[in-house]
Design a protein around this motif. Structure first.
Motif, PDB file in Angstrom:
ATOM      1  N   ASP A 147      -2.043  -3.062   0.270  1.00  0.00           N
ATOM      2  CA  ASP A 147      -1.272  -4.041  -0.097  1.00  0.00           C
ATOM      3  C   ASP A 147       0.017  -3.548  -0.610  1.00  0.00           C
ATOM      4  OD1 ASP A 147      -2.627  -3.646  -2.383  1.00  0.00           O
ATOM      5  OD2 ASP A 147      -2.818  -5.730  -2.938  1.00  0.00           O
ATOM      6  N   GLY A 148       0.250  -2.114  -1.019  1.00  0.00           N
ATOM      7  CA  GLY A 148       1.782  -1.821  -1.585  1.00  0.00           C
ATOM      8  C   GLY A 148       1.353  -0.775  -2.542  1.00  0.00           C
ATOM      9  N   ILE A 149       2.248  -0.529  -3.455  1.00  0.00           N
ATOM     10  CA  ILE A 149       2.491   0.463  -4.410  1.00  0.00           C
ATOM     11  C   ILE A 149       2.033   0.225  -5.706  1.00  0.00           C
ATOM     12  CG2 ILE A 149       4.214   1.920  -5.409  1.00  0.00           C
ATOM     13  CD1 ILE A 149       5.852   1.761  -3.087  1.00  0.00           C
ATOM     14  N   HIS A 151       2.346  11.340   2.502  1.00  0.00           N
ATOM     15  CA  HIS A 151       3.199  10.629   1.446  1.00  0.00           C
ATOM     16  C   HIS A 151       2.221   9.333   1.138  1.00  0.00           C
ATOM     17  CE1 HIS A 151       6.277   9.357  -0.791  1.00  0.00           C
ATOM     18  NE2 HIS A 151       6.569   8.268  -0.099  1.00  0.00           N
ATOM     19  N   GLY A 152       1.669   8.772   2.064  1.00  0.00           N
ATOM     20  CA  GLY A 152       0.681   7.652   1.941  1.00  0.00           C
ATOM     21  C   GLY A 152       0.790   6.867   0.968  1.00  0.00           C
ATOM     22  N   THR A 153       1.605   6.075   0.857  1.00  0.00           N
ATOM     23  CA  THR A 153       1.795   5.095  -0.345  1.00  0.00           C
ATOM     24  C   THR A 153       0.976   3.905  -0.486  1.00  0.00           C
ATOM     25  OG1 THR A 153       3.665   3.778   0.897  1.00  0.00           O
ATOM     26  CG2 THR A 153       4.508   5.729  -0.575  1.00  0.00           C
ATOM     27  N   GLY A 154       0.584   3.582   0.785  1.00  0.00           N
ATOM     28  CA  GLY A 154      -0.461   2.116   0.979  1.00  0.00           C
ATOM     29  C   GLY A 154       0.337   0.918   1.065  1.00  0.00           C
ATOM     30  N   LYS A 205      -3.672   2.066  -1.962  1.00  0.00           N
ATOM     31  CA  LYS A 205      -4.806   2.315  -1.037  1.00  0.00           C
ATOM     32  C   LYS A 205      -4.403   2.959   0.375  1.00  0.00           C
ATOM     33  CE  LYS A 205      -6.010  -2.049  -3.154  1.00  0.00           C
ATOM     34  NZ  LYS A 205      -4.490  -2.273  -3.949  1.00  0.00           N
ATOM     35  N   PRO A 206      -4.050   4.240   0.370  1.00  0.00           N
ATOM     36  CA  PRO A 206      -3.347   4.729   1.501  1.00  0.00           C
ATOM     37  C   PRO A 206      -4.248   4.751   2.847  1.00  0.00           C
ATOM     38  CG  PRO A 206      -3.137   6.351  -0.362  1.00  0.00           C
ATOM     39  CD  PRO A 206      -4.099   5.183  -0.758  1.00  0.00           C
ATOM     40  N   PHE A 207      -3.724   4.252   3.677  1.00  0.00           N
ATOM     41  CA  PHE A 207      -4.229   4.271   5.249  1.00  0.00           C
ATOM     42  C   PHE A 207      -5.612   3.345   5.226  1.00  0.00           C
ATOM     43  CE2 PHE A 207      -2.541   8.402   4.304  1.00  0.00           C
ATOM     44  CZ  PHE A 207      -1.385   8.277   4.914  1.00  0.00           C
ATOM     45  N   SER A 208      -5.423   2.444   4.203  1.00  0.00           N
ATOM     46  CA  SER A 208      -6.896   1.743   4.089  1.00  0.00           C
ATOM     47  C   SER A 208      -6.384   0.301   4.597  1.00  0.00           C
ATOM     48  CB  SER A 208      -7.235   1.397   2.903  1.00  0.00           C
ATOM     49  OG  SER A 208      -8.192   0.418   2.696  1.00  0.00           O
ATOM     50  N   ALA A 209      -7.571  -0.540   5.091  1.00  0.00           N
ATOM     51  CA  ALA A 209      -7.287  -2.012   5.564  1.00  0.00           C
ATOM     52  C   ALA A 209      -6.883  -2.832   4.437  1.00  0.00           C
ATOM     53  CB  ALA A 209      -8.643  -2.490   6.369  1.00  0.00           C
ATOM     54  N   LEU A 210      -7.135  -2.295   3.113  1.00  0.00           N
ATOM     55  CA  LEU A 210      -6.869  -3.107   1.899  1.00  0.00           C
ATOM     56  C   LEU A 210      -5.683  -2.925   1.448  1.00  0.00           C
ATOM     57  CD1 LEU A 210     -10.452  -2.252  -0.108  1.00  0.00           C
ATOM     58  CD2 LEU A 210      -9.893  -4.211   1.350  1.00  0.00           C
TER      59      LEU A 210
END
Length: 1016
Positions: free
Chosen positions: A236-238, A312-315, A229-234
């Motif tokens: 929590d990982g990959i 890259h945005g892995t979340g 969930k890239p760049f999201s308040a939600l």
């Protein structure tokens, strides 16, 4: 022509192919991105059972249960690539995916993959880890040479180079998650340094085990629901995912010069390393900032010029925070609008070794379509990232790019600290071009090839569906693109079409018809084509005017003939023909035959048309194996054969036409359906009548005075012998033309005839022109008076050349009906490029299509007008590979010489491979196999070594081309044959090699070897 200087030097992305979860190809990938699709789903049952990890906690098991998984990741069309089943089963599935992807990517670049064989094309593949080897090489009892090669990471690139015949650099790159973008970086360098002219670059990732997912969980990096969930308040990982993607790269100047479609231009790339930071798996803000800055500098752009970035945005909390800080420090200054950022991992998950290429393809497509897809989870932006303050923003809806050049960036960071960034720009816009007006759309030939008849039907269906979805439009550009891309495989399809609606219907009809006439297997040799040049009598007003309108190449050559004739006839034959079409439309048939091309211009007009038709076909790659001219047709035949120049022939034929027209009235010609011998008595009684032409066993033409021929016609009518007045203005090919022969001989004396480059079958002599004979002044003078021995010349042509096709060169069929009654071989096909007044570009295209199906490789570009050949925007569906063969995670067990195997050597966890069609063109012969124990032993050994079903190991199957044998398999084959034939004794590999042409030749050699041993 596009303006390459608009962006300076750079590397063009000219081809793309990919497959990601819920996106089987590039079009589906783009559709997934535009609609903000979610590709995360349950783990397929053939991978692993999440419940089988009791040691993992609940969160870990939940993460292992979901991810992004490819449909049909186990599918591999090994027969297409001539990979034996045993080797296919031992190959890392990532290698199999890349082979399919590589073929389709090259096709997408507008090039037939086979045409790059032997070229220095490079291959750079990003691949992370080696799960296949870890899963299988530890079981030492199952290790085989095929498994060793199949488990090598380097082979992911080397397989492509080997199977497609590339000789340039070929390497795999493993920098963890940044692998594929680093591979692109290396590929760009190879192009700009001149090491390669074309490069395939990209990456692949398959999730074959849960091991890395467990590592992510233990590092605190795994998302509980398997989603990034890239760049999201939600966030929590990959969430892990898989996919494959390749781009075809060329220097921008080369791509522009070759007219290739350009998706986007790579302006600059950079790679660096975090060095010693707060842990080898932790990102480094300063290194990320530096790699982006370096790439921008190399691209010659300021960060403020970058419109959007595929991050890259892995979340992960740490990763997103550091990346946004690095980007913000570069992009927040002096911007009119914030820089848009996003990450495709929100749609797909983290594709690890393929993550960089997934992002690069997304950016290239966004620049190509001029729209940036929205980011998933953008509606719950993480406030801790302070995006607005950093000059960044997430896209909640798609962003339409404004007109003009656009610059974008792509980042990819490796877990071990290797960072990569690329700066891309929109493609240079092609310069506007004017399109000549047409009276009707141009016709093209759509081509398609495949490795088997079934594959051809499958690909016909695929193309029919794709073409049917297009708006109705002219099909010439699409056909021309198919000629460039969809050629080179054994089974050929070709059909003419004027628009896409016609084309879609033709493709669907062919697919539903099984094996239609348009399909042919490539023969071992190209067709042998002979040109027959028509004589006088075939002319009519406006002849070939339709072809002149619709064919640029025909226009070129008719204009050239017209220019060559103009000094000798004082009027434009071309203009006369074109004017005659419109005027002739208003005439009756009798008047039509005489209007516009009568008198002294008849022969020059015929010559111009025939020269232009022959030159057109030659330019299209239809080069004659022999020429034969009927009467005045010999002039165009002589030019085509290289015996006379165009100017010499134009002078001669204009002089001949003028002299014949000046002869006194009173001559006539009569066509009689009788053999010359049957007319001997009649001719003896009429000294003013003569044989003018012998066109066949019962096709004779008489020439003489009108009164003499009228008496003969009356006698023939009483005998019920059919005769027809040819309405000729002169008694050609008779003594009545003698008064002008000296002047014709004088005109011919100014020529310098050469030995022909193509065999000439003379209708004056009725045979092949001898090497010492020349088409000199005496020849042409005698040719005007002598009878035309067409039947004899045609019979000699068939004997000497054995043509597969006879093509009549003239304004309408006149010689082909005669040839049809001449008793030629039934296998000879008759063709005509302009069969009558209604003919245009369609008939010419159909002739080329038929010869292509027979094995000819035409010069396709010449078939189309300039406005068609300069277009580069067409796109066809990639090759549709077979889904019949499936291999997954268990390679076959090793076999020992003489082992009694009942199957192809797979473990029980591998789905059985369905029976396929024989690799070669022949079928199996079980009767001869039962009678020949040596052949049976060879077949069994070949089947065992390659894991082939017995019915595929046919007598004519070739070891290298059809069965995919290599040196390792040859050694294995030798051992197994010796075990099955103990009386054979030792046979060295050197002795075997000459016999390894086919299964049958090997069995024949071994049988002889055994016989010699018994005698000894």
């Amino acid at each position: 022509m596009a303006d390459a200087s608009a962006f300076g030097d750079g590397v063009a992305i000219v081809g793309i192919d990919c497959a990601f979860p819920l996106a089987r190809d590039t079009d589906a990938y783009w559709e997934l991105l535009l609609r903000g699709g979610d590709a995360i789903g349950e783990v397929p049952p053939q991978r692993w059972d999440p419940a089988a990890f009791p040691a993992a906690d609940g969160a870990a098991r939940a993460g292992l249960a979901r991810g992004g998984f490819l449909d049909d990741a186990d599918v591999f069309d090994n027969d297409f690539f001539s990979v034996p089943p045993r080797e296919a089963a031992a190959m890392d599935p990532q290698q199999r995916l890349l082979l399919h992807c590589a073929w389709r990517a090259v096709e997408d670049s507008g090039v037939a993959p086979g045409s790059l064989a032997g070229s220095g094309t490079g291959v750079y593949i990003g691949v992370m880890g080696g799960e296949w080897g870890r899963l299988h090489l530890g079981d030492y009892d199952r290790v085989t040479p095929q498994l060793g090669a199949g488990s090598s990471a380097g082979m992911t690139a080397n397989r492509i180079s080997y199977q497609l015949g590339f000789t340039g650099p070929s390497m795999a790159v493993d920098t963890a998650c940044s692998s594929s973008l680093v591979a692109v970086h290396l590929a760009v360098g190879a192009l700009l340094s001149g090491e390669c002219d074309t490069v395939l670059a990209g990456g692949v990732n398959l999730v074959m085990s849960p091991a890395l997912g467990l590592v992510y969980h233990q590092l605190g990096l795994a998302a509980a629901d398997g989603r990034c969930k890239p760049f999201s308040a939600l966030a929590d990982g990959i969430g892990r995912s898989e996919g494959v993607g390749l781009v075809v790269l060329r220097r921008l100047t080369d791509a522009v010069a070759d007219g290739q479609r350009i998706y986007a231009v790579i302006r600059g790339t950079a790679v660096n390393q975090d060095g010693r930071s707060n842990g080898i798996t932790a990102p480094n803000r300063w290194s990320q900032e530096q790699v982006v800055a370096t790439a921008c500098k190399r691209a010659g752009v300021e960060p403020r010029e970058v419109a959007f970035i595929e991050a890259h945005g892995t979340g992960t909390a740490l990763g997103d925070t550091i990346e946004c800080a690095a980007l913000g420090s570069l992009h927040r200054e002096d911007r009119a609008e914030p820089c848009a950022i996003g990450s495709v991992k929100g749609n797909l998950g983290h594709t690890e070794g393929a993550a960089g290429i997934a992002g690069l393809i997304k950016v290239a497509l966004a620049l190509h379509h001029r729209i940036v897809p929205a980011s998933r989870f953008a509606d719950r932006e993480n406030p801790q990232l302070r995006l607005a303050q950093r000059g960044l923003r997430l896209l909640r809806s798609p962003l339409r790019l404004p007109p003009g050049p656009t610059v974008a960036g792509v980042s990819s960071f490796g877990m071990g600290g290797t960072n990569a960034h690329a700066v891309l720009a929109s493609a240079p816009r092609p310069a506007p071009r004017t399109t000549a007006k047409r009276s009707r759309p141009g016709v093209g030939v759509f081509t398609l090839t495949a490795d088997t008849p079934g594959a051809l039907i499958r690909n016909l269906t695929e193309q029919a569906d794709a073409v049917a979805r297009r708006p109705r439009a002219a099909a010439a550009a699409l056909c021309r693109h198919s000629n460039r891309v969809k050629t080179g495989l054994p089974y050929r399809f070709a059909v003419t079409a004027g628009d896409t609606e016609q084309l879609a219907a033709a493709l669907r009809e062919a697919a539903e018809g099984g094996l239609p006439e348009q399909i042919a297997h490539r023969p071992w040799s190209v067709p042998s084509v002979a040109f027959l040049f028509t004589g006088q009598g075939a002319q009519y007003p406006g002849m070939t005017a339709g072809l002149y309108r619709e064919s640029a190449v025909y226009r070129q050559y008719l204009d050239a003939a017209d220019a060559a004739l103009l000094p000798y006839v004082d009027t434009s034959v071309r203009d006369l023909l074109l004017a005659g079409e419109s005027q002739g439309d208003q005439q009756g048939d009798e008047q039509r035959d005489q209007h516009g091309v009568s008198g002294e211009l008849t022969q020059p007009a015929l010559f111009a048309v025939e020269y232009a038709l022959a030159a057109t076909l030659t330019a299209l790659g239809v080069r004659p194996a022999a020429v034969l001219g009927h009467s005045v047709g010999e002039f165009a035949a002589a030019v085509t054969a290289g015996a006379l120049t165009l100017d010499e022939a134009a002078h001669l034929v204009a002089t001949r036409g003028r002299l014949m027209h000046a002869l006194p009235d009173g001559g006539a010609m009569l066509s009689v359906q009788a053999a010359p011998g049957a007319l001997r008595q009649l001719l003896a009684e009429e000294p003013q009548a003569h044989i003018a032409a012998v066109n066949g066993p019962r096709d004779t033409v008489l020439s003489g005075t009108a009164e003499a021929l009228a008496r003969i016609a009356e006698t023939l009518e009483e005998a019920q012998v059919r005769a027809r007045d040819l309405r000729a203005p002169t008694a050609f090919h008779s003594p009545l033309v003698r008064p002008v022969l000296d002047r014709l001989r004088a005109a011919a004396g100014t020529t310098e005839p050469q030995a022909p480059d193509v065999p000439v079958f003379s209708t004056r002599y009725g045979r092949l022109l001898a090497p010492t004979e020349r088409l000199d002044a005496d020849y042409w003078a005698a040719q005007a008076e002598s009878p035309v021995l067409f039947a004899d010349a045609l019979a000699d042509l068939e004997t000497v050349c054995a043509p597969t096709h006879l093509v009549e060169i003239g304004p309408r069929p006149q010689l082909l009906p005669l040839a049809g009654r001449a008793g030629l071989s039934s296998s000879v096909e008759f063709l005509h490029p302009a069969p009558g007044p209604e003919a245009g570009g369609t008939e010419l295209a159909e002739l080329v299509a038929q010869l292509y199906r027979a094995g000819l490789d035409p010069e396709w570009e010449r078939l189309y007008d300039t406005d068609v050949t300069s277009g580069s925007g067409e796109k066809l569906r990639g090759y549709c590979f077979s889904t019949a063969h499936r291999y997954w995670t268990a390679p076959p067990s090793p076999t020992r010489p003489g082992a009694n195997e009942t199957g192809p050597g797979r473990s029980t966890s591998t789905p059985p491979r369905p029976t396929s069609a024989p690799a070669g063109p022949a079928t199996s012969d079980p009767v001869s196999r039962d009678r020949d124990p040596v052949l049976a032993a060879v077949v069994d050994a070949v089947a065992e070594v390659g894991s082939y079903p017995l019915e595929q190991v046919v007598h004519t199957a070739r070891f290298y081309e059809d069965l995919g044998f290599d040196s390792v398999m040859i050694m294995q084959l030798k051992d197994r044959i010796e075990a099955r034939l103990p009386h054979l004794g030792e046979v060295s590999v050197q002795q075997l090699l000459p016999a390894l042409r086919s299964v049958g030749t090997l069995a024949q050699f071994l049988g002889g070897h055994l016989t010699e041993g018994v005698r000894a």
